[in-house]
Design a protein around this motif. Structure first.
Motif, PDB file in Angstrom:
ATOM      1  N   GLY A 125       1.300  -1.339   0.005  1.00 24.72           N
ATOM      2  CA  GLY A 125       0.213   0.313  -0.218  1.00 24.72           C
ATOM      3  C   GLY A 125       0.754   1.351   0.300  1.00 24.72           C
ATOM      4  N   SER A 126      -0.028   2.652  -0.543  1.00 29.83           N
ATOM      5  CA  SER A 126       1.187   3.741  -0.552  1.00 29.83           C
ATOM      6  C   SER A 126       1.280   4.014   1.317  1.00 29.83           C
ATOM      7  CB  SER A 126       0.228   4.769  -0.727  1.00 29.83           C
ATOM      8  OG  SER A 126      -0.368   5.484  -1.106  1.00 29.83           O
ATOM      9  N   ASP A 127       0.295   3.326   2.487  1.00 29.66           N
ATOM     10  CA  ASP A 127       0.871   4.094   3.257  1.00 29.66           C
ATOM     11  C   ASP A 127       2.636   2.934   3.697  1.00 29.66           C
ATOM     12  OD1 ASP A 127      -1.644   4.404   3.808  1.00 29.66           O
ATOM     13  OD2 ASP A 127      -2.715   1.951   5.315  1.00 29.66           O
ATOM     14  N   VAL A 157       3.292  14.445  -3.191  1.00 25.04           N
ATOM     15  CA  VAL A 157       1.741  14.443  -4.217  1.00 25.04           C
ATOM     16  C   VAL A 157       1.404  13.164  -3.501  1.00 25.04           C
ATOM     17  CG1 VAL A 157       0.483  15.823  -5.524  1.00 25.04           C
ATOM     18  CG2 VAL A 157       2.440  16.240  -4.920  1.00 25.04           C
ATOM     19  N   ASP A 158       0.627  12.948  -2.843  1.00 23.99           N
ATOM     20  CA  ASP A 158      -0.717  11.776  -3.013  1.00 23.99           C
ATOM     21  C   ASP A 158      -1.462  11.679  -3.769  1.00 23.99           C
ATOM     22  OD1 ASP A 158      -1.810   9.983  -1.825  1.00 23.99           O
ATOM     23  OD2 ASP A 158      -1.542   9.942   0.415  1.00 23.99           O
ATOM     24  N   GLU A 159      -1.795  10.917  -4.667  1.00 23.95           N
ATOM     25  CA  GLU A 159      -2.650  10.701  -5.694  1.00 23.95           C
ATOM     26  C   GLU A 159      -3.700   9.609  -5.564  1.00 23.95           C
ATOM     27  OE1 GLU A 159      -1.473  13.863  -9.025  1.00 23.95           O
ATOM     28  OE2 GLU A 159      -0.844  11.432  -9.336  1.00 23.95           O
ATOM     29  N   ARG A 177       1.053   6.684  -5.452  1.00 23.76           N
ATOM     30  CA  ARG A 177      -0.454   5.771  -5.866  1.00 23.76           C
ATOM     31  C   ARG A 177      -0.440   4.494  -5.107  1.00 23.76           C
ATOM     32  NH1 ARG A 177      -0.687   7.675 -12.366  1.00 23.76           N
ATOM     33  NH2 ARG A 177      -0.569  10.160 -11.822  1.00 23.76           N
ATOM     34  N   THR A 178      -1.789   4.553  -5.468  1.00 25.01           N
ATOM     35  CA  THR A 178      -2.560   2.471  -4.889  1.00 25.01           C
ATOM     36  C   THR A 178      -3.693   2.164  -5.727  1.00 25.01           C
ATOM     37  OG1 THR A 178      -3.569   1.837  -3.365  1.00 25.01           O
ATOM     38  CG2 THR A 178      -4.013   3.516  -3.506  1.00 25.01           C
ATOM     39  N   LEU A 179      -3.206   1.062  -5.516  1.00 18.91           N
ATOM     40  CA  LEU A 179      -4.097   0.501  -6.413  1.00 18.91           C
ATOM     41  C   LEU A 179      -6.008  -0.213  -5.471  1.00 18.91           C
ATOM     42  CD1 LEU A 179      -2.353  -2.706  -8.675  1.00 18.91           C
ATOM     43  CD2 LEU A 179      -3.932  -0.578  -9.326  1.00 18.91           C
ATOM     44  N   SER A 180      -5.362   0.345  -4.075  1.00 21.84           N
ATOM     45  CA  SER A 180      -6.517   0.751  -2.784  1.00 21.84           C
ATOM     46  C   SER A 180      -8.054   1.259  -3.433  1.00 21.84           C
ATOM     47  CB  SER A 180      -6.215   1.020  -2.007  1.00 21.84           C
ATOM     48  OG  SER A 180      -4.815  -0.002  -1.494  1.00 21.84           O
ATOM     49  N   LYS A 181      -7.753   2.100  -4.307  1.00 22.49           N
ATOM     50  CA  LYS A 181      -8.981   3.264  -4.381  1.00 22.49           C
ATOM     51  C   LYS A 181      -9.795   2.442  -6.265  1.00 22.49           C
ATOM     52  CE  LYS A 181      -8.314   4.283  -0.088  1.00 22.49           C
ATOM     53  NZ  LYS A 181      -7.206   5.173   0.075  1.00 22.49           N
ATOM     54  N   VAL A 182      -9.119   1.981  -6.530  1.00 26.98           N
ATOM     55  CA  VAL A 182      -9.343   1.062  -7.868  1.00 26.98           C
ATOM     56  C   VAL A 182      -9.828  -0.171  -7.804  1.00 26.98           C
ATOM     57  CG1 VAL A 182      -9.096   3.540  -9.500  1.00 26.98           C
ATOM     58  CG2 VAL A 182      -7.214   0.967  -9.238  1.00 26.98           C
ATOM     59  N   LEU A 197      -5.102  -6.395  -1.919  1.00 26.90           N
ATOM     60  CA  LEU A 197      -3.414  -6.509  -3.094  1.00 26.90           C
ATOM     61  C   LEU A 197      -2.611  -6.195  -1.802  1.00 26.90           C
ATOM     62  CD1 LEU A 197      -3.763  -6.685  -6.473  1.00 26.90           C
ATOM     63  CD2 LEU A 197      -3.881  -8.468  -5.030  1.00 26.90           C
ATOM     64  N   ARG A 198      -2.555  -4.779  -1.537  1.00 28.92           N
ATOM     65  CA  ARG A 198      -1.940  -4.117  -1.086  1.00 28.92           C
ATOM     66  C   ARG A 198      -1.207  -3.327  -1.947  1.00 28.92           C
ATOM     67  NH1 ARG A 198      -3.480  -0.936   1.024  1.00 28.92           N
ATOM     68  NH2 ARG A 198      -2.257  -0.415   2.900  1.00 28.92           N
ATOM     69  N   VAL A 199      -1.011  -3.156  -2.753  1.00 31.98           N
ATOM     70  CA  VAL A 199       0.013  -2.785  -3.471  1.00 31.98           C
ATOM     71  C   VAL A 199      -0.225  -1.242  -2.986  1.00 31.98           C
ATOM     72  CG1 VAL A 199       0.723  -2.417  -5.642  1.00 31.98           C
ATOM     73  CG2 VAL A 199       0.182  -5.028  -4.640  1.00 31.98           C
TER      74      VAL A 199
HETATM   75  C1  LIG Z   1      -6.413   5.368   1.241  1.00 30.81           C
HETATM   76  C2  LIG Z   1      -5.390   6.408   1.370  1.00 30.81           C
HETATM   77  C3  LIG Z   1      -3.806   5.870   0.579  1.00 30.81           C
HETATM   78  C4  LIG Z   1      -3.916   4.682   1.665  1.00 30.81           C
HETATM   79  O1  LIG Z   1      -3.581   3.694   0.675  1.00 30.81           O
HETATM   80  P1  LIG Z   1      -2.879   2.325   0.589  1.00 30.81           P
HETATM   81  O2  LIG Z   1      -2.329   1.610  -0.784  1.00 30.81           O
HETATM   82  O3  LIG Z   1      -4.641   1.458   0.599  1.00 30.81           O
HETATM   83  O4  LIG Z   1      -2.047   2.057   1.190  1.00 30.81           O
HETATM   84  C5  LIG Z   1      -2.828   7.013   0.695  1.00 30.81           C
HETATM   85  N1  LIG Z   1      -3.597   8.417   1.135  1.00 30.81           N
HETATM   86  C6  LIG Z   1      -4.884   9.168   0.746  1.00 30.81           C
HETATM   87  C7  LIG Z   1      -4.571   9.949   0.651  1.00 30.81           C
HETATM   88  C8  LIG Z   1      -5.474   7.868   0.949  1.00 30.81           C
HETATM   89  O5  LIG Z   1      -6.807   7.972   0.670  1.00 30.81           O
END
Ligand SMILES: *Cc1c(COP(=O)(O)O)cnc(C)c1O
Length: 363
Positions: free
Chosen positions: A88-90, A193-195, A219-224, A229-231
């Motif tokens: 995750g981007s976390d 810049v968190d996209e 960037r992340t696959l979490s919101k799409v 998968l946590r990527v």
């Molecule tokens: C959900 C979210 C993330 C985290 O994403 P993961 O890839 O699931 O760890 C990061 N930044 C913002 C602003 C989010 O809302």
């Protein structure tokens, strides 16, 4: 039994923190976590299953994340050397805060600068590492307060500045001219810049990577559609990526996450794009519907959720929705101007209709 109090060895900052805990309980409709609605075709699911079936679980994952980084780089138009992938981007946020810990002349602790409200993991990750956090309130339109941000950056000399755009929980993109002015005014800080929500927005900030060495993009696959998968990944200049690679655990990303994320980026792009387009349409439909309610202000959103300002504290509305089996995200516990705000993920058309009915009913 021999006694031991763990607090005697732990960082004192932990005492002020709580573990991140999503709202527990069973709800018929969950619109609280900004997850995507179901959208994969039977063929896409079969591709994912077939790819997973081929994995040899005896072996460690690819420590260099070769195929995944290649797929990410191709999609972003950069080189794999500009990419670092994490759980995750976390995880990238925590890796960055693990390594960006310089003490500056005016700051007794390494300092992180961000906005408020914004994504909570910046603060949490920083405090867990003993970093100081400076949070500058967004202005009345939930946009960057440029002068205050510039002043904070000057005083606090932050190693890292996090700006989520579209922002969570407010859904809007920050003004580009303010973001550029901030980046230019803080040449000694890395501006991240968190996209996370960029697939639902009209523009991106990718081009900033070419112009400013002090910019990285998350960037992340979490919101799409692939939160499970946590990527997530960071895009940045090579000299930054090669250093943070030293702090990344070599086997951070399990084989199945690497393989399935690569497949998602390469083969499932069209289905993901179709899903994001339909969520954007639904978002506009819901926006229009809630805007007709006199007690609600639907702020413009470029993400997969609505940010609703109410004419009263939202606790009873939040609980009324729960009685209808619908969980949304309430910020009433945070007080201040957040007390009147609800964040509602855009779901399937049926879920959205159920929400709209329940919302009217509760109001
Ligand atoms: C959900 C979210 C993330 C985290 O994403 P993961 O890839 O699931 O760890 C990061 N930044 C913002 C602003 C989010 O809302």
């Amino acid at each position: 039994m021999q006694k031991f109090d763990p607090h005697t060895i732990l960082r004192p900052e932990l005492a002020e923190l709580s573990a991140y805990a999503p709202h527990a309980g069973q709800f018929e409709i969950r619109l609280d976590a900004n997850e995507a609605p179901p959208f994969l075709s039977a063929l896409a699911k079969k591709k994912l299953t077939d790819a997973a079936a081929k994995i040899d679980y005896r072996l460690y994952p690819d420590a260099a994340q070769r195929e995944l980084r290649q797929a990410i780089a191709k999609a972003a138009g950069v080189s794999p050397a500009n990419v670092c992938a994490g759980v995750g981007s976390d995880e990238l946020i925590s890796i960055l805060l693990t390594v960006a810990t310089r003490v500056k002349s005016r700051a007794p602790n390494p300092t992180l600068l961000t906005t408020t409200p914004t994504f909570v993991m910046y603060r949490l990750s920083a405090r867990v590492r003993g970093q100081r956090v400076m949070e500058v309130p967004l202005d009345e339109h939930w946009d960057l307060d440029l002068e205050a941000m510039k002043r904070a950056a000057e005083i606090a000399e932050p190693n890292v500045i996090f700006i989520a755009t579209p922002n969570n929980p407010t859904g809007n993109m920050v003004s580009k001219d303010r973001l550029l002015a901030l980046i230019e005014s803080a040449p000694n800080s890395l501006v991240v810049v968190d996209e996370a929500y960029i697939d639902y927005a009209e523009t991106t900030h990718l081009e900033l990577l070419k112009k400013y060495e002090n910019v990285a993009i998350l960037r992340t696959l979490s919101k799409v559609g692939f939160a499970g998968l946590r990527v997530g990944w960071l895009l940045g200049q090579k000299s930054l990526v090669s250093e943070i690679e030293k702090a990344r655990l070599p086997y951070n990303l399990p084989t199945h996450s690497q393989v399935l994320a690569t497949l998602a980026l390469n083969d499932l792009k069209d289905e993901i794009d179709a899903m994001t387009r339909s969520v954007v349409k639904e978002r506009e439909r819901m926006q229009t519907a809630v805007s007709s309610l006199s007690s609600v202000e639907a702020h413009p959103s470029q993400a997969n959720f609505l940010w609703l300002g109410m004419d009263r504290p939202v606790e009873s509305i939040f609980q009324g929705l729960m009685k209808h089996g619908i969980l949304v995200r309430s910020f009433h516990g945070r007080g201040g101007r957040l007390e009147r705000c609800l964040r509602v993920t855009v779901g399937t058309p049926e879920q959205n209709n159920r929400f709209l009915d329940a919302f009217r009913n509760v109001l």
